[in-house]
Scaffold this active site. Structure first.
Site, PDB file in Angstrom:
ATOM      1  N   ARG A   1     -14.442 -25.395 -33.848  1.00 37.59           N
ATOM      2  CA  ARG A   1     -13.807 -24.235 -34.478  1.00 37.59           C
ATOM      3  C   ARG A   1     -14.508 -23.875 -35.776  1.00 37.59           C
ATOM      4  O   ARG A   1     -14.574 -22.697 -36.136  1.00 37.59           O
ATOM      5  CB  ARG A   1     -12.317 -24.498 -34.672  1.00 37.59           C
ATOM      6  CG  ARG A   1     -11.613 -24.607 -33.302  1.00 37.59           C
ATOM      7  CD  ARG A   1     -10.121 -24.627 -33.426  1.00 37.59           C
ATOM      8  NE  ARG A   1      -9.490 -24.975 -32.157  1.00 37.59           N
ATOM      9  CZ  ARG A   1      -8.206 -25.298 -32.038  1.00 37.59           C
ATOM     10  NH1 ARG A   1      -7.435 -25.330 -33.106  1.00 37.59           N
ATOM     11  NH2 ARG A   1      -7.703 -25.585 -30.865  1.00 37.59           N
TER      12      ARG A   1
ATOM     13  N   GLU B   1      -1.800 -28.010 -12.710  1.00 38.78           N
ATOM     14  CA  GLU B   1      -2.691 -26.961 -13.240  1.00 38.78           C
ATOM     15  C   GLU B   1      -3.911 -26.779 -12.325  1.00 38.78           C
ATOM     16  O   GLU B   1      -4.318 -25.663 -12.027  1.00 38.78           O
ATOM     17  CB  GLU B   1      -3.177 -27.329 -14.652  1.00 38.78           C
ATOM     18  CG  GLU B   1      -2.177 -27.084 -15.770  1.00 38.78           C
ATOM     19  CD  GLU B   1      -2.015 -25.590 -16.109  1.00 38.78           C
ATOM     20  OE1 GLU B   1      -2.622 -24.741 -15.428  1.00 38.78           O
ATOM     21  OE2 GLU B   1      -1.262 -25.291 -17.047  1.00 38.78           O
TER      22      GLU B   1
ATOM     23  N   LYS C   1     -11.150 -31.080 -19.968  1.00 42.80           N
ATOM     24  CA  LYS C   1     -11.565 -31.028 -21.365  1.00 42.80           C
ATOM     25  C   LYS C   1     -10.443 -31.442 -22.300  1.00 42.80           C
ATOM     26  O   LYS C   1      -9.319 -30.972 -22.108  1.00 42.80           O
ATOM     27  CB  LYS C   1     -11.981 -29.588 -21.645  1.00 42.80           C
ATOM     28  CG  LYS C   1     -12.297 -29.257 -23.074  1.00 42.80           C
ATOM     29  CD  LYS C   1     -12.560 -27.787 -23.152  1.00 42.80           C
ATOM     30  CE  LYS C   1     -12.883 -27.374 -24.553  1.00 42.80           C
ATOM     31  NZ  LYS C   1     -13.113 -25.954 -24.639  1.00 42.80           N
TER      32      LYS C   1
ATOM     33  N   TYR D   1     -23.273 -31.545 -25.782  1.00 38.66           N
ATOM     34  CA  TYR D   1     -24.202 -31.152 -26.846  1.00 38.66           C
ATOM     35  C   TYR D   1     -25.436 -32.040 -26.849  1.00 38.66           C
ATOM     36  O   TYR D   1     -26.408 -31.737 -27.525  1.00 38.66           O
ATOM     37  CB  TYR D   1     -23.487 -31.179 -28.206  1.00 38.66           C
ATOM     38  CG  TYR D   1     -22.315 -30.221 -28.230  1.00 38.66           C
ATOM     39  CD1 TYR D   1     -22.533 -28.849 -28.309  1.00 38.66           C
ATOM     40  CD2 TYR D   1     -20.999 -30.665 -28.110  1.00 38.66           C
ATOM     41  CE1 TYR D   1     -21.477 -27.953 -28.287  1.00 38.66           C
ATOM     42  CE2 TYR D   1     -19.929 -29.786 -28.086  1.00 38.66           C
ATOM     43  CZ  TYR D   1     -20.176 -28.426 -28.174  1.00 38.66           C
ATOM     44  OH  TYR D   1     -19.131 -27.545 -28.131  1.00 38.66           O
TER      45      TYR D   1
ATOM     46  N   LYS E   1      -2.484 -24.514 -30.829  1.00 38.71           N
ATOM     47  CA  LYS E   1      -2.553 -23.963 -29.481  1.00 38.71           C
ATOM     48  C   LYS E   1      -1.640 -24.690 -28.492  1.00 38.71           C
ATOM     49  O   LYS E   1      -1.833 -24.611 -27.280  1.00 38.71           O
ATOM     50  CB  LYS E   1      -4.016 -23.986 -29.015  1.00 38.71           C
ATOM     51  CG  LYS E   1      -4.951 -23.197 -29.946  1.00 38.71           C
ATOM     52  CD  LYS E   1      -6.330 -22.954 -29.336  1.00 38.71           C
ATOM     53  CE  LYS E   1      -7.186 -22.124 -30.301  1.00 38.71           C
ATOM     54  NZ  LYS E   1      -8.495 -21.761 -29.717  1.00 38.71           N
TER      55      LYS E   1
ATOM     56  N   SER F   1     -16.876 -31.173 -29.044  1.00 39.79           N
ATOM     57  CA  SER F   1     -17.534 -31.337 -30.346  1.00 39.79           C
ATOM     58  C   SER F   1     -17.094 -32.600 -31.085  1.00 39.79           C
ATOM     59  O   SER F   1     -17.926 -33.313 -31.657  1.00 39.79           O
ATOM     60  CB  SER F   1     -17.280 -30.098 -31.206  1.00 39.79           C
ATOM     61  OG  SER F   1     -15.894 -29.857 -31.343  1.00 39.79           O
TER      62      SER F   1
ATOM     63  N   LYS G   1      -7.004 -28.261 -19.732  1.00 43.14           N
ATOM     64  CA  LYS G   1      -7.527 -28.255 -21.095  1.00 43.14           C
ATOM     65  C   LYS G   1      -6.400 -28.661 -22.035  1.00 43.14           C
ATOM     66  O   LYS G   1      -5.349 -28.019 -22.073  1.00 43.14           O
ATOM     67  CB  LYS G   1      -8.052 -26.872 -21.451  1.00 43.14           C
ATOM     68  CG  LYS G   1      -8.544 -26.775 -22.886  1.00 43.14           C
ATOM     69  CD  LYS G   1      -9.227 -25.443 -23.138  1.00 43.14           C
ATOM     70  CE  LYS G   1      -9.655 -25.325 -24.591  1.00 43.14           C
ATOM     71  NZ  LYS G   1     -10.348 -24.058 -24.860  1.00 43.14           N
TER      72      LYS G   1
HETATM   73  C1  PBG Z   1     -12.122 -21.780 -27.020  1.00 44.42           C
HETATM   74  C2  PBG Z   1     -12.855 -23.039 -26.846  1.00 44.42           C
HETATM   75  C3  PBG Z   1     -12.703 -24.219 -27.588  1.00 44.42           C
HETATM   76  C4  PBG Z   1     -13.691 -25.089 -27.152  1.00 44.42           C
HETATM   77  C5  PBG Z   1     -14.400 -24.448 -26.137  1.00 44.42           C
HETATM   78  N1  PBG Z   1     -13.852 -23.194 -25.946  1.00 44.42           N
HETATM   79  C6  PBG Z   1     -11.808 -24.538 -28.729  1.00 44.42           C
HETATM   80  C7  PBG Z   1     -10.379 -24.309 -28.623  1.00 44.42           C
HETATM   81  O1  PBG Z   1      -9.795 -24.182 -27.547  1.00 44.42           O
HETATM   82  O2  PBG Z   1      -9.787 -24.227 -29.689  1.00 44.42           O
HETATM   83  C8  PBG Z   1     -13.940 -26.444 -27.730  1.00 44.42           C
HETATM   84  C9  PBG Z   1     -15.243 -27.062 -27.426  1.00 44.42           C
HETATM   85  C10 PBG Z   1     -15.640 -28.169 -28.331  1.00 44.42           C
HETATM   86  O3  PBG Z   1     -14.842 -28.679 -29.149  1.00 44.42           O
HETATM   87  O4  PBG Z   1     -16.793 -28.583 -28.224  1.00 44.42           O
HETATM   88  N2  PBG Z   1     -11.252 -21.350 -26.073  1.00 44.42           N
END
Ligand code: PBG
Length: 338
Positions: free
Chosen positions: A215, A245, A260, A326, A229, A286, A205
């Site tokens: 968010r 990983e 992701k 989505y 992050k 998203s 990720k």
């Molecule tokens: C949280 C999480 C995130 C997403 C899924 N789980 C955001 C992040 O890590 O800040 C993002 C999914 C998306 O953008 O559609 N751990």
């Protein structure tokens, strides 16, 4: 390995267009396809009754209350979508620095799991394991001495996973990127008699700007104050590290992996598919969705559909078993029409 090109006669004997000239031949030559069973549908849930509220910056996607979630789970199951992933917008009054509401057995996620299962027992339920919807600072783990503390976070993540397993979750999806969390969660689940609960780890990720609309959707931040992050999510410049990983998560006992974001990381999916024998899921996040939407909104309906299907097939071509998108519901409707 013999290079394919060495075996092929050249033009004019070889004419690849031959196979593309007819609908039937294009059809039998199709290497990959999107089916409803490839699709996992992420949904945003909120407190209240009969709520369907549009999300700013995520056009066409709503935050819904649990009664509506039940209805949509039923409809999605009828279309052939196998699983839903739940993302909660936690009431700000319930957030705190340690995300303690993640452990409450009646929190919004636990009730969402129950709502899906009571409306549609055969719908698979996937839940995110991470603290960000529950923390005031929006980080995925606990902050100790000014840093997101890996080992202190593991304990609460295990408890969160057990909490959701108790509520009926089928798959827990650790998305926090702490080191060692897959092994810790597996051991915790097994000890609590949840050896049947699957783990789908977000193995690779990346720290991505593409999460911004998400968010907002879960109110993990205000747009001016997005949690950084980068001390736990991966550097977008790295691919060898992603393989490490993934190897670690497999060793720790993950059942499947998620990569992701999706589209900018197809190379990671392909590399993982070539190196590891484990089901791979992509999360079309998203920001990717919104990028596609902004082009789609300028196109005629048939071209919108072609665009969305083209983006999704890239994941299958790269080696994915399935996709969190989505678009899942919309695409399942289209696939049911044809
Ligand atoms: C949280 C999480 C995130 C997403 C899924 N789980 C955001 C992040 O890590 O800040 C993002 C999914 C998306 O953008 O559609 N751990």
């Amino acid at each position: 390995m013999t290079r394919q090109n060495d075996l092929m006669p050249g033009f004019p004997v070889s004419r690849l267009r031959r196979g593309r000239m007819h609908m039937f031949s294009r059809s039998i030559l199709t290497e990959n396809s999107i089916r409803c069973h490839d699709l996992i549908w992420p949904v945003f849930v909120t407190e209240g009754q009969n709520i369907i509220e549009p999300i700013d910056g995520l056009s066409g996607i709503d935050r819904i209350s649990l009664d509506i979630l039940g209805q949509r789970a039923k409809a999605a199951h009828r279309l052939g979508i196998p699983a839903i992933a739940i993302f909660p917008r936690i009431d700000p009054a319930r957030k705190d620095a340690d995300g303690t509401n993640a452990l409450a057995n009646d929190n919004l996620v636990c009730r969402a799991i129950a709502a899906i299962k009571s409306a549609e027992p055969d719908m698979g339920v996937i839940v995110d394991i991470a603290l960000d919807p529950f923390t005031t600072h929006g980080h995925d783990g606990l902050i100790r001495d000014g840093v997101v503390d890996n080992d202190a976070s593991l304990d609460i993540l295990i408890k969160q996973a057990i909490n959701y397993a108790q509520s009926g979750a089928d798959i827990v999806a650790p998305s926090d990127m702490m080191d060692g969390r897959v092994g810790a969660i597996r051991a915790g689940l097994d000890e609590a008699s949840f050896s049947h609960v699957m783990i789908m780890s977000y193995a690779a990720k990346y720290a991505s700007a593409l999460y911004a609309p998400f968010r907002t959707a879960v109110s993990a931040n205000t747009l001016t104050d997005i949690a950084d992050k980068t001390s736990y999510q991966m550097n977008p410049a790295n691919s060898d590290e992603a393989m490490r990983e993934i190897a670690l998560d497999i060793k720790e006992g993950t059942d499947f992996i998620i990569i992701k974001p999706g589209m900018p990381y197809l190379d990671i999916i392909r590399q993982a598919h070539d190196q590891f024998n484990i089901p791979i899921f992509a999360y079309q996040v998203s920001g990717e969705y919104q990028m596609i939407q902004s082009l789609a909104s300028t196109l005629a309906q048939d071209k919108q559909k072609a665009l969305i299907m083209e983006m999704l097939i890239s994941f299958k071509r790269a080696g994915c078993t399935g996709i969190l998108s989505y678009y899942a519901y919309q695409v399942a409707e289209w696939l049911n029409e044809t």
